[in-house]
Scaffold this motif. Structure first.
Motif, PDB file in Angstrom:
ATOM      1  N   GLU A 184      -1.549  -4.916  -1.460  1.00 11.53           N
ATOM      2  CA  GLU A 184      -2.300  -5.851  -0.627  1.00 11.53           C
ATOM      3  C   GLU A 184      -1.859  -5.779   0.831  1.00 11.53           C
ATOM      4  OE1 GLU A 184      -2.491  -6.860  -4.792  1.00 11.53           O
ATOM      5  OE2 GLU A 184      -0.732  -6.648  -3.474  1.00 11.53           O
ATOM      6  N   GLU A 187      -3.277  -2.655   2.386  1.00 12.81           N
ATOM      7  CA  GLU A 187      -4.710  -2.837   2.670  1.00 12.81           C
ATOM      8  C   GLU A 187      -4.903  -3.656   3.943  1.00 12.81           C
ATOM      9  OE1 GLU A 187      -6.334  -4.579  -0.821  1.00 12.81           O
ATOM     10  OE2 GLU A 187      -6.192  -2.735  -2.019  1.00 12.81           O
ATOM     11  N   ALA A 188      -4.102  -4.701   4.118  1.00 17.04           N
ATOM     12  CA  ALA A 188      -4.202  -5.537   5.322  1.00 17.04           C
ATOM     13  C   ALA A 188      -3.828  -4.733   6.570  1.00 17.04           C
ATOM     14  CB  ALA A 188      -3.299  -6.760   5.182  1.00 17.04           C
ATOM     15  N   ASP A 191      -6.726  -2.561   7.365  1.00 22.90           N
ATOM     16  CA  ASP A 191      -7.822  -3.386   7.908  1.00 22.90           C
ATOM     17  C   ASP A 191      -7.594  -3.709   9.385  1.00 22.90           C
ATOM     18  OD1 ASP A 191      -9.114  -3.365   5.475  1.00 22.90           O
ATOM     19  OD2 ASP A 191      -8.415  -5.358   4.866  1.00 22.90           O
ATOM     20  N   LYS A 192      -6.351  -3.691   9.814  1.00 21.84           N
ATOM     21  CA  LYS A 192      -6.031  -3.960  11.218  1.00 21.84           C
ATOM     22  C   LYS A 192      -6.328  -2.749  12.103  1.00 21.84           C
ATOM     23  CE  LYS A 192      -2.395  -5.891  14.171  1.00 21.84           C
ATOM     24  NZ  LYS A 192      -1.024  -6.445  14.255  1.00 21.84           N
TER      25      LYS A 192
END
Length: 343
Positions: A184, A187-188, A191-192
């Motif tokens: 997770e 993934e974050a 995403d940034k």
């Protein structure tokens, strides 16, 4: 410089014996010259910028510690697999004096056997494995994770000594800086706008060998096998051309990146071995920041990060970490390091 210059006193209770239940909840010490921030690892995303490239080592650890007996005498023999080549392996052997050429060691009441075919230096033996079926299934059944000697607690879940992105089986130890990441969190980070890419370096015998010389430049570094894909090379070269940061997760990743760039003056798809030894005076060519754990006194790893951020900076950071009771070594806490030339 002398090896003793990299020694420090560490209270034994700060050596982490077990991993935290939540990987990303470990502490993170952010080191920017003499400016220090105490954070948690899940805050690492705050120190990553859009356009950065985060490089991870996707090696996977073999459950490579086996406990067996000599077939002829019943003597106990501990075997640590360091490097596999089909059905033969180079191993570090406890009680090695009793293992000679043609010695057969039995594991799991004969489920797996190993015949010594070569005697090498410092407790190293080469074995041919004898079994029926699939070797990795036998190893998974009988083997234990090769935890470092300073960890005395039994590891209940083997996966906690693997990164969540481990893929390429063949390492004798985990690239421990990567143990803090969760799927997770990765993934974050992506995403940034951070690019995540991978290299492979299989951690070998050198992880278990102390530095025995007095002067740093007399130390002979071990060889470790690495791989870089064309995809990763292209990502890294583009980042270099566009002056974007390359952040290495762990000293194993840094060794790989610096090796490839030093050899080719660019990143290049390659598969070879590295014996690069990075200590103060080395000029970094490939990485702009490092995420790493806290390392053993007088180790080549603390020498590397001292070369990266400056010895005085690292001495100050370690003193702070000890005072604030950070957890040290493989299952311990982590640091985010800025390059001394980028301050």
């Amino acid at each position: 410089m002398e090896v003793k210059d990299f020694d420090f006193e560490l209270p034994e209770e700060l050596i982490a014996q077990t991993p935290l239940e939540d990987r990303k909840s470990s502490k993170l010490l952010v080191v920017d010259d003499f400016n220090l921030e105490d954070r948690h690892f899940f805050d690492v995303i705050d120190y990553l910028n859009k356009g950065d490239v985060l490089v991870l080592n996707d090696t996977r650890v073999l459950a490579a510690r086996l406990f067996g007996i000599k077939e002829d005498t019943g003597a106990n023999v501990e075997v640590l697999i360091l490097k596999m080549t089909q059905d033969t392996a180079e191993c570090l052997v406890g009680n090695a004096r009793v293992v000679k050429v043609d010695t057969v060691v039995s594991f799991g009441e004969g489920i797996l056997k190993a015949k010594c075919i070569e005697v090498k230096e410092e407790g190293i033996r080469v074995f041919e494995f004898i079994y029926e079926g699939i070797f990795l299934e036998k190893l998974d059944l009988l083997g234990e994770m090769p935890l470092p000697p300073y960890i005395h607690e039994k590891l209940e879940d083997k996966e906690r000594y693997q990164t969540v992105y481990s893929k390429d089986l063949g390492s004798a130890a985990a690239p421990t800086a990567g143990l803090h990441f969760t799927k997770e969190l990765l993934e974050a980070i992506q995403d940034k706008g951070v690019t995540v890419t991978y290299v492979t370096l299989h951690v070998g015998l050198g992880t278990f060998r102390p530095v025995k010389v007095d002067k740093i430049d007399e130390h002979i570094m071990h060889h470790e096998a690495y791989k870089m894909s064309q995809e990763t090379a292209d990502i890294l070269n583009k980042a270099k051309d566009e002056d974007r940061r390359i952040i290495g997760v762990g000293t194993t990743t840094v060794r790989t990146l610096e090796t490839v760039y030093s050899l080719h003056n660019e990143f290049k798809a390659s598969s070879s071995t590295s014996d690069i030894f990075i200590y103060p005076g080395y000029e970094f060519k490939a990485v702009d920041a490092i995420i790493t754990n806290f390392h053993l006194p007088k180790s080549t790893l603390i020498m590397m990060i001292s070369a990266f951020s400056g010895k005085d900076v690292i001495d100050n950071a370690y003193a702070h970490a000890i005072k604030e009771k950070y957890r040290f070594f493989s299952f311990g806490d982590s640091m985010f390091l800025t390059h001394k030339n980028m301050l």
